[in-house]
Design an enzyme around this catalytic site. Structure first.
Site, short mmCIF file in Angstrom:
data_model
loop_
_atom_site.label_atom_id
_atom_site.label_comp_id
_atom_site.label_asym_id
_atom_site.label_seq_id
_atom_site.Cartn_x
_atom_site.Cartn_y
_atom_site.Cartn_z
N HIS A 14 -42.99 37.34 29.24
CA HIS A 14 -42.74 36.50 28.06
C HIS A 14 -44.07 35.96 27.56
CE1 HIS A 14 -39.89 33.32 26.10
NE2 HIS A 14 -41.00 33.43 25.39
N HIS A 16 -46.24 35.90 23.80
CA HIS A 16 -46.43 36.23 22.38
C HIS A 16 -47.92 36.43 22.15
CE1 HIS A 16 -42.29 35.00 21.32
NE2 HIS A 16 -42.46 34.13 22.30
N GLU A 197 -33.11 27.93 24.53
CA GLU A 197 -34.33 27.11 24.66
C GLU A 197 -34.03 25.76 24.00
OE1 GLU A 197 -39.06 27.11 23.35
OE2 GLU A 197 -37.65 28.48 22.36
N ASP A 275 -45.74 32.24 27.67
CA ASP A 275 -45.21 32.06 26.32
C ASP A 275 -46.32 32.15 25.27
OD1 ASP A 275 -43.35 31.69 24.33
OD2 ASP A 275 -42.85 29.63 24.85
#
Length: 334
Positions: A14, A16, A197, A275
């Site tokens: 995970h 980005h 989330e 993240d």
């Protein structure tokens, strides 16, 4: 424990890639491309990283992405992240990218993909780090835009393992993209989705049932539904949890309140991920350390986070075996 974490083999599922844009690189690319940004120096950028919720982060996240223009920019961004992987002993990474963020600015899909894939190929050859790419649809945009992006991906299909769903969760439930995900699955893509989330636990259920995803990104609100937790355990659905992100965006007020360790001990397949590390204060070692400092964890439990991530990864069986062997060798050496 920090020494153990530093040496622990890791797998990140995970991440980005646009969220790994460090302020220094942001300034370098802005100067290279003659783009004005509303900050005088990298320190001012970091001071702006005080978020109250997901949307306050996304506002500055999309602003930062404006400096990414050329194939070289996307290469430099990805290469910088892979160097951080090497430093944190990440052996395999699966990267999200948001093509709509760039194509809406007139940057071609090919420009983005050439930069990303060339850097990932170099990272495998020079650093020994394997990787996969996951194309994410921006859920605050409409279905037509997602379909258009799926069409643009056709020429790069062999370089993209899965589709995902990110951006603002509240107000944009999974069913909004049911037809897009059905089309993507028909084309042979695997599927993942951000759910649970800031949104309710029902988004997790809908992502599983409607979008038919292989794993859930975040998923921490599953604790609101004991039956869902039982289902995640029974079906071995992996949650790509991002501890520092969750506290930075006030999903949890403190790391001590985070539920990742409780979920692990209940038998849910959870992993630790970064993240958007440039914005949330840490890469993989930082996230592992933050969890270990807030919760009493054994070395075996810390290793289980990696074991879960290996099993849930989209790499081939041979690579999974290699990763498991490297993890086991490290655990046996402690």
């Amino acid at each position: 424990m920090y020494q153990f974490i530093t040496g622990l083999p890791k797998v990140e599922l995970h991440l980005h890639i646009e969220g790994s844009l460090e302020p220094e690189l942001m300034f370098k690319l802005a100067q290279r491309n003659n783009i004005e940004i509303p900050f005088a120096n990298p320190d001012e950028v970091r001071e702006a990283y005080d978020f109250s919720n997901l949307q306050s982060f996304l506002d500055i996240y999309y602003q930062g992405a404006q400096v990414l223009i050329t194939e070289r920019d996307f290469y430099d961004l990805t290469w910088a992240y892979m160097l951080r992987c090497k430093a944190d002993n990440v052996l395999h990474a699966e990267l999200f990218f948001d093509p709509q963020t760039h194509t809406a600015r007139g940057i071609s899909f090919d420009t983005v993909m050439k930069g990303l894939t060339n850097a990932l190929a170099d990272a495998e050859a020079q650093l020994g780090i394997s990787s996969q790419l996951i194309l994410c649809f921006l859920r605050h945009l409409d279905e037509a835009s997602a379909f258009d992006t799926l069409q643009q991906a056709q020429l790069w299909k062999d370089s993209i393992v899965a589709v995902g769903l990110d951006s603002s969760e509240v107000g944009h439930p999974p069913e909004k993209f049911a037809r897009v995900f059905a089309a993507a699955r028909k084309q042979g893509y695997l599927a993942v989705a951000h759910a649970g989330e800031e949104g309710p636990s029902s988004n997790i259920t809908d992502a599983l049932d409607i979008l038919q995803v292989s794993r859930i990104d975040h998923g921490v609100r599953c604790v609101d539904d004991p039956q869902l937790v039982s289902r995640l355990i029974e079906e071995k659905v992996h949650l790509t949890v991002c501890p520092l992100s969750n506290t930075k965006l006030k999903v949890f007020q403190s790391m001590e309140q985070h539920t990742i360790v409780d979920l692990l001990r209940q038998g849910v397949s959870v992993g630790i991920n970064a993240d958007d590390p440039a914005y949330f204060g840490g890469y993989m070692n930082d996230n592992f350390t933050a969890v270990a400092c807030a919760h009493t964890l054994s070395q075996k439990e810390l290793g289980q986070f990696t074991c879960n991530a290996i099993d849930a990864s989209f790499c081939g069986l041979e690579r999974k075996l290699e990763l498991h062997q490297q993890l086991q060798a490290y655990m046996d050496s402690q």
